[in-house]
Motif scaffolding. Structure first.
Motif, PDB file in Angstrom:
ATOM      1  N   THR A 174       0.810  -1.211   0.000  1.00 13.02           N
ATOM      2  CA  THR A 174       0.000   0.000   0.000  1.00 13.02           C
ATOM      3  C   THR A 174       0.846   1.265   0.000  1.00 13.02           C
ATOM      4  O   THR A 174       0.477   2.257   0.601  1.00 13.02           O
ATOM      5  CB  THR A 174      -0.963  -0.006   1.201  1.00 13.02           C
ATOM      6  N   GLY A 175       1.961   1.223  -0.702  1.00 16.81           N
ATOM      7  CA  GLY A 175       2.732   2.440  -0.912  1.00 16.81           C
ATOM      8  C   GLY A 175       4.220   2.236  -0.828  1.00 16.81           C
ATOM      9  O   GLY A 175       4.740   1.774   0.187  1.00 16.81           O
ATOM     10  N   GLY A 176       4.912   2.592  -1.929  1.00 15.40           N
ATOM     11  CA  GLY A 176       6.362   2.512  -1.965  1.00 15.40           C
ATOM     12  C   GLY A 176       6.856   2.038  -3.320  1.00 15.40           C
ATOM     13  O   GLY A 176       6.084   1.539  -4.142  1.00 15.40           O
ATOM     14  N   PRO A 177       8.156   2.192  -3.566  1.00 19.19           N
ATOM     15  CA  PRO A 177       8.736   1.831  -4.866  1.00 19.19           C
ATOM     16  C   PRO A 177       9.001   0.338  -4.966  1.00 19.19           C
ATOM     17  O   PRO A 177      10.138  -0.128  -4.908  1.00 19.19           O
ATOM     18  CB  PRO A 177      10.045   2.637  -4.882  1.00 19.19           C
ATOM     19  N   VAL A 178       7.947  -0.430  -5.147  1.00 23.16           N
ATOM     20  CA  VAL A 178       8.029  -1.880  -5.021  1.00 23.16           C
ATOM     21  C   VAL A 178       8.018  -2.610  -6.363  1.00 23.16           C
ATOM     22  O   VAL A 178       8.156  -3.836  -6.397  1.00 23.16           O
ATOM     23  CB  VAL A 178       6.860  -2.375  -4.136  1.00 23.16           C
ATOM     24  N   PHE A 179       7.892  -1.889  -7.464  1.00 17.29           N
ATOM     25  CA  PHE A 179       7.736  -2.563  -8.758  1.00 17.29           C
ATOM     26  C   PHE A 179       8.945  -3.431  -9.107  1.00 17.29           C
ATOM     27  O   PHE A 179       8.799  -4.527  -9.638  1.00 17.29           O
ATOM     28  CB  PHE A 179       7.478  -1.538  -9.859  1.00 17.29           C
ATOM     29  N   GLY A 180      10.148  -2.947  -8.828  1.00 17.97           N
ATOM     30  CA  GLY A 180      11.345  -3.730  -9.128  1.00 17.97           C
ATOM     31  C   GLY A 180      11.438  -4.987  -8.290  1.00 17.97           C
ATOM     32  O   GLY A 180      11.801  -6.059  -8.794  1.00 17.97           O
ATOM     33  N   LEU A 181      11.116  -4.876  -7.011  1.00 17.66           N
ATOM     34  CA  LEU A 181      11.138  -6.044  -6.138  1.00 17.66           C
ATOM     35  C   LEU A 181      10.121  -7.072  -6.599  1.00 17.66           C
ATOM     36  O   LEU A 181      10.412  -8.279  -6.641  1.00 17.66           O
ATOM     37  CB  LEU A 181      10.847  -5.625  -4.697  1.00 17.66           C
ATOM     38  N   LYS A 182       8.932  -6.618  -6.955  1.00 11.75           N
ATOM     39  CA  LYS A 182       7.908  -7.543  -7.453  1.00 11.75           C
ATOM     40  C   LYS A 182       8.406  -8.286  -8.683  1.00 11.75           C
ATOM     41  O   LYS A 182       8.234  -9.511  -8.798  1.00 11.75           O
ATOM     42  CB  LYS A 182       6.632  -6.771  -7.784  1.00 11.75           C
ATOM     43  N   LEU A 183       9.029  -7.581  -9.600  1.00 10.15           N
ATOM     44  CA  LEU A 183       9.529  -8.210 -10.820  1.00 10.15           C
ATOM     45  C   LEU A 183      10.599  -9.251 -10.495  1.00 10.15           C
ATOM     46  O   LEU A 183      10.600 -10.351 -11.067  1.00 10.15           O
ATOM     47  CB  LEU A 183      10.095  -7.142 -11.756  1.00 10.15           C
ATOM     48  N   ALA A 184      11.506  -8.917  -9.571  1.00 11.10           N
ATOM     49  CA  ALA A 184      12.562  -9.861  -9.200  1.00 11.10           C
ATOM     50  C   ALA A 184      11.984 -11.113  -8.564  1.00 11.10           C
ATOM     51  O   ALA A 184      12.444 -12.238  -8.820  1.00 11.10           O
ATOM     52  CB  ALA A 184      13.549  -9.191  -8.239  1.00 11.10           C
ATOM     53  N   ASP A 186       8.845 -12.299  -9.048  1.00 10.29           N
ATOM     54  CA  ASP A 186       8.095 -13.032 -10.071  1.00 10.29           C
ATOM     55  C   ASP A 186       9.018 -13.786 -11.020  1.00 10.29           C
ATOM     56  O   ASP A 186       8.653 -14.849 -11.543  1.00 10.29           O
ATOM     57  CB  ASP A 186       7.214 -12.071 -10.866  1.00 10.29           C
ATOM     58  N   GLN A 187      10.218 -13.255 -11.239  1.00  8.68           N
ATOM     59  CA  GLN A 187      11.165 -13.918 -12.127  1.00  8.68           C
ATOM     60  C   GLN A 187      12.020 -14.960 -11.411  1.00  8.68           C
ATOM     61  O   GLN A 187      12.821 -15.639 -12.050  1.00  8.68           O
ATOM     62  CB  GLN A 187      12.065 -12.883 -12.804  1.00  8.68           C
ATOM     63  N   GLY A 188      11.869 -15.069 -10.088  1.00  3.88           N
ATOM     64  CA  GLY A 188      12.592 -16.082  -9.345  1.00  3.88           C
ATOM     65  C   GLY A 188      13.987 -15.688  -8.920  1.00  3.88           C
ATOM     66  O   GLY A 188      14.740 -16.512  -8.392  1.00  3.88           O
ATOM     67  N   ALA A 189      14.383 -14.432  -9.111  1.00  6.94           N
ATOM     68  CA  ALA A 189      15.712 -13.997  -8.693  1.00  6.94           C
ATOM     69  C   ALA A 189      15.787 -13.744  -7.191  1.00  6.94           C
ATOM     70  O   ALA A 189      16.854 -13.819  -6.595  1.00  6.94           O
ATOM     71  CB  ALA A 189      16.115 -12.722  -9.445  1.00  6.94           C
ATOM     72  N   VAL A 190      14.645 -13.438  -6.584  1.00  6.45           N
ATOM     73  CA  VAL A 190      14.564 -13.134  -5.154  1.00  6.45           C
ATOM     74  C   VAL A 190      13.378 -13.908  -4.577  1.00  6.45           C
ATOM     75  O   VAL A 190      12.331 -14.024  -5.217  1.00  6.45           O
ATOM     76  CB  VAL A 190      14.361 -11.617  -4.923  1.00  6.45           C
ATOM     77  N   ALA A 191      13.544 -14.437  -3.384  1.00  7.84           N
ATOM     78  CA  ALA A 191      12.436 -15.116  -2.702  1.00  7.84           C
ATOM     79  C   ALA A 191      11.535 -14.082  -2.051  1.00  7.84           C
ATOM     80  O   ALA A 191      12.007 -13.139  -1.421  1.00  7.84           O
ATOM     81  CB  ALA A 191      12.977 -16.079  -1.652  1.00  7.84           C
ATOM     82  N   GLY A 192      10.234 -14.265  -2.193  1.00  7.32           N
ATOM     83  CA  GLY A 192       9.320 -13.325  -1.568  1.00  7.32           C
ATOM     84  C   GLY A 192       7.881 -13.653  -1.908  1.00  7.32           C
ATOM     85  O   GLY A 192       7.587 -14.546  -2.701  1.00  7.32           O
ATOM     86  N   PRO A 193       6.952 -12.909  -1.318  1.00  8.02           N
ATOM     87  CA  PRO A 193       5.526 -13.151  -1.560  1.00  8.02           C
ATOM     88  C   PRO A 193       5.073 -12.555  -2.886  1.00  8.02           C
ATOM     89  O   PRO A 193       5.767 -11.723  -3.484  1.00  8.02           O
ATOM     90  CB  PRO A 193       4.863 -12.424  -0.386  1.00  8.02           C
ATOM     91  N   ARG A 194       3.911 -12.964  -3.348  1.00  8.42           N
ATOM     92  CA  ARG A 194       3.270 -12.257  -4.454  1.00  8.42           C
ATOM     93  C   ARG A 194       2.978 -10.835  -3.980  1.00  8.42           C
ATOM     94  O   ARG A 194       2.591 -10.622  -2.821  1.00  8.42           O
ATOM     95  CB  ARG A 194       1.954 -12.928  -4.836  1.00  8.42           C
TER      96      ARG A 194
END
Length: 486
Positions: A174-184, A186-194
């Motif tokens: 709900t706010g912040g520059p998160v688009f790059g993290l999301k892409l990483a 989704d591409q499997g470069a970084v572990a994290g939630p949807r």
């Protein structure tokens, strides 16, 4: 260019096209290049990425992927499906291709399958936090406002892996520059939630998203953007035209919903909690722009005045709202507005503030939290769970404990539904702008295979969720097992 082509141009039989981007030959060549790059990344580049991020704890921690063409069957379990307020038994969970493909009677599933015995444990859908700040949770406020943005993103990547290991397989940012993290992720470069991203928080001048120092005023037309604006934390927008522009920018970046600041906040020093922010016309501008893209607006707001203005403008999700009165809560229920609410109790897990003004506002919100939960539930408002842990590295680890606190206001399975099936319904309001097309927060045929196996009985209490290191035995996201200690 070939000789025949040159001769044709010189003779006037053909003309020079200065841009061949759309030519079939160019497109075919680009497809071949992209395919080769993808193959090289898969075989070699991915290994380099894993090595680069491993030192920061960001590398994916997948235990094993599903065997190609072979389903996985979870058996010997009791499960909560995210909707029905009861634990169910006598069924297996069949997973194939990242989805739940069946819930057959125990032992009657596909014969050619990898069978995982859950040892009679409890199974739940992956948890969903509907109010999270992936890039702002694991750092202090002063760091967020001053440090190099590359460092901020690396810390966000580290925290994303920890979020997933707590069992939160999806977050609405709900706010912040998160688009790059999301892409990483989704591409499997970084572990994290949807991640369902909002992008920059839209704020009026002097609003909850305006973190400028007073010596930065007045802002003149030729002045450069503030650091928080340049990095995508917030976007200051005044007037209908500017709100439209900033809303459309976040949608262009890939926002699944838009976040506006509709009232005063605790963390920001210059906006009293009782202030109403954004006029009705400004709010409607954001709502209209979001609706044109098939999605909705959520709003940070606490007070009855601000909430009622949001409801009138067409805002679909109220974030916080702990100071709402009875008339306001009934208006939210009548309009079908969602209430993304957090257990703000000013306790040991609360965000920490040194400014006495923020401390006073935090206590005021805490005083309204208990009644807000009780009346919201009694009036039938659609409620979803969120934490809003912010600028609080140590507080991030309390994410599961925050969920457990909801049992103070409702039975455990009702609380768990707020972080699973109900949260999934809220996410679904993004429609075609949702970055993941499919059901989330439920154990049902066709839903995403985000599944957790716990030591503990969610029909009795949720205290066990506070200690995922000990009690969370299996984590599956998108059909991939990221942790198994069965």
């Amino acid at each position: 260019m070939c000789l025949a082509c040159c001769e044709a141009i010189e003779s006037g039989q053909a003309v020079i096209n200065p841009c061949l981007c759309g030519a079939p030959e160019t497109q075919a060549a680009m497809q071949r290049i992209e395919a080769d790059i993808s193959r090289r990344q898969l075989l070699g580049g991915a290994a380099a990425v894993m090595g680069l991020f491993a030192g920061f704890g960001l590398a994916p921690r997948e235990v094993r992927a599903q065997s190609a063409g072979r389903p996985v069957v979870l058996t010997n379990l009791r499960f909560f499906d995210g909707v029905t307020l009861a634990m169910q038994s006598g069924r297996d969970i069949v997973i194939e291709g990242g989805r739940i493909t069946g819930l057959p009677a125990t032992g009657t599933g596909p014969s050619e399958a990898e069978v995982i015995d859950c040892g009679g444990r409890s199974v739940t859908p992956g948890l969903i936090d509907c109010h999270w700040h992936a890039t702002l949770v694991g750092i202090s406020q002063i760091a967020a406002l001053t440090q190099d943005i590359g460092w901020v993103h690396l810390m966000a990547g580290r925290e994303a892996g920890a979020t997933l290991m707590r069992g939160f397989t999806t977050v609405r940012d709900t706010g912040g520059p998160v688009f790059g993290l999301k892409l990483a992720i989704d591409q499997g470069a970084v572990a994290g939630p949807r991640i369902f991203p909002s992008g920059a928080m839209l704020s009026q001048t002097s609003g909850h998203g305006d973190f400028r120092l007073l010596n930065a005023l007045p802002r003149m037309p030729g002045n450069p953007a503030d650091y928080t604006e340049k990095t995508g934390v917030a976007a200051i927008a005044d007037g209908r035209d500017e709100v439209l522009r900033r809303t459309r920018e976040q949608l262009m970046k890939g926002a699944s919903q838009i976040k506006i600041m509709a009232g005063g906040g605790v963390a920001s020093p210059y906006d009293p909690l009782d202030t109403a922010q954004y006029t009705l016309d400004e709010m409607r501008a954001a709502v209209e722009a979001a609706a044109d893209w098939g999605t909705y607006v959520c709003a940070h707001v606490y007070t009855p005045t601000g909430i009622m203005r949001c409801v009138e403008a067409g805002v679909r999700s109220i974030e916080h709202g702990q100071l709402a009165d009875t008339a306001t809560i009934r208006a939210m229920a009548a309009a079908g507005v969602w209430w993304s609410i957090q257990p703000f109790l000013a306790d040991e897990d609360a965000n920490q503030y040194s400014d006495p003004r923020s401390q006073a506002k935090q206590q005021q919100v805490a005083d309204g939290t208990v009644r807000a939960f009780q009346e919201g539930k009694a009036e039938g408002v659609n409620m979803a769970f969120g934490t809003d842990v912010l600028f609080n590295p140590r507080g991030a680890a309390t994410q599961g404990r925050q969920l457990g606190k909801l049992t103070r206001f409702m039975p455990p399975l009702e609380a768990l539904r707020m972080a699973t099936g109900a949260a999934g319904e809220l996410l679904a309001m993004s429609g075609e702008r949702a970055p993941y097309q499919g059901q989330l927060g439920v154990i049902a045929e066709g839903a995403f295979a985000d599944v957790l196996v716990w030591d503990g009985d969610p029909a009795t209490d949720l205290a066990f969720i506070a200690d995922p290191d000990t009690n969370l035995r299996l984590i599956m996201k998108d059909g991939r097992i990221l942790k198994e200690q069965l």
